[in-house]
Scaffold this active site. Structure first.
Site, PDB file in Angstrom:
ATOM      1  N   SER A  59       0.801  -1.229   0.000  1.00 14.15           N
ATOM      2  CA  SER A  59       0.000   0.000   0.000  1.00 14.15           C
ATOM      3  C   SER A  59       0.832   1.277   0.000  1.00 14.15           C
ATOM      4  O   SER A  59       0.315   2.348  -0.301  1.00 14.15           O
ATOM      5  CB  SER A  59      -0.950   0.005   1.204  1.00 14.15           C
ATOM      6  N   LYS A 132       0.817   4.393   6.910  1.00 18.60           N
ATOM      7  CA  LYS A 132       0.293   5.291   5.879  1.00 18.60           C
ATOM      8  C   LYS A 132       0.967   6.657   6.035  1.00 18.60           C
ATOM      9  O   LYS A 132       1.680   6.914   7.000  1.00 18.60           O
ATOM     10  CB  LYS A 132      -1.222   5.468   6.014  1.00 18.60           C
TER      11      LYS A 132
END
Length: 248
Positions: A59, A132
């Protein structure tokens, strides 16, 4: 009467043997003390300063690749404020991760992994955390996307050089959104924008896609392994330089 020298030599040998045994015992004791102290120092460093994690998913590509190992600064956010652009590791706020199947290990490997985790060289709980990039801080108004395919923060469009998009795509998010980050929370997104289950796709979870700052373990500072990938992780302050902070 004639002295017999044999017992004297025997006593001398016995004394030397005892001294040797005492020396070996002291050496082993000193090694154990050094080991325990080193383990304690490593544990304290891991607990309060830095910690190692590995990357289990794609990701954050191409900033971070699967199986990269990173060093995380745990002083942020405890003592150092989180900033936009920081890459942060955080505990699942609830519903972001699928249920994890326990990893089966033989006792020897499990013991070694535990020892390495104590000193911060292994991260057996990496699959229980996420990583993230911080886009929105408390109070920020985050919107996507404008006619140029850019995201904006507090009405300021931002150009994001760290984003990885599929060939031919120029829009930084496949889906539009318009949100205001609540107090004590963050809006986070993966650099691999078309392959990241981040804040955009967790709005149905109890936290509505926001990450509580209290869930943040720390900021990722450096890729530590493999050595060919060793590099400091950039938080790209220039990207967010013109974003006002009055709304916070």
């Amino acid at each position: 009467m004639t002295d017999n020298p044999l017992p004297l030599r025997s006593n001398r040998r016995g004394t030397e043997t005892k001294r040797t045994k005492r020396g070996v015992a002291r050496f082993i004791r000193d090694l154990l003390v050094i080991f325990v102290v080193a383990l304690l120092i490593s544990f304290l460093i891991k607990t309060f300063l830095i910690r190692s994690f590995y990357i289990p998913s794609g990701s954050m590509e191409t900033t971070l690749l699967v199986n990269d190992r990173i060093i995380v600064n745990q002083l942020e956010p405890k003592l150092i404020a989180i900033e936009r652009g920081d890459v942060v590791v955080f505990r699942d706020p609830g519903g972001w991760l699928l249920p994890q199947t326990p990893l089966e290990q033989n006792p020897v490997v499990a013991a070694a992994d535990w020892v390495m985790s104590v000193v911060g060289l292994s991260a057996p709980d990496s699959n229980d955390h996420l990583i993230k990039r911080v886009i929105g801080l408390p109070g920020d108004h985050v919107v996507c996307c404008n006619v140029l395919g850019q995201m904006s923060v507090n009405d300021v469009p931002i150009a994001e050089p760290y984003v990885s998009l599929p060939a031919g795509e120029t829009i930084v998010s496949k889906d539009d959104f318009d949100t205001v980050v609540p107090e004590g929370s963050l809006w986070v997104m993966g650099d691999n924008r078309y392959n990241s289950k981040d804040s955009r796709y967790n709005t149905e979870t109890p936290g509505k896609g926001f990450v509580p700052i209290d869930n943040v373990v720390g900021r990722a500072m450096v890729i530590s392994w493999p050595m060919s990938r060793w590099t400091w992780l950039d938080d790209y302050p220039a990207v967010f330089q013109g974003v006002p902070t009055e709304t916070r």
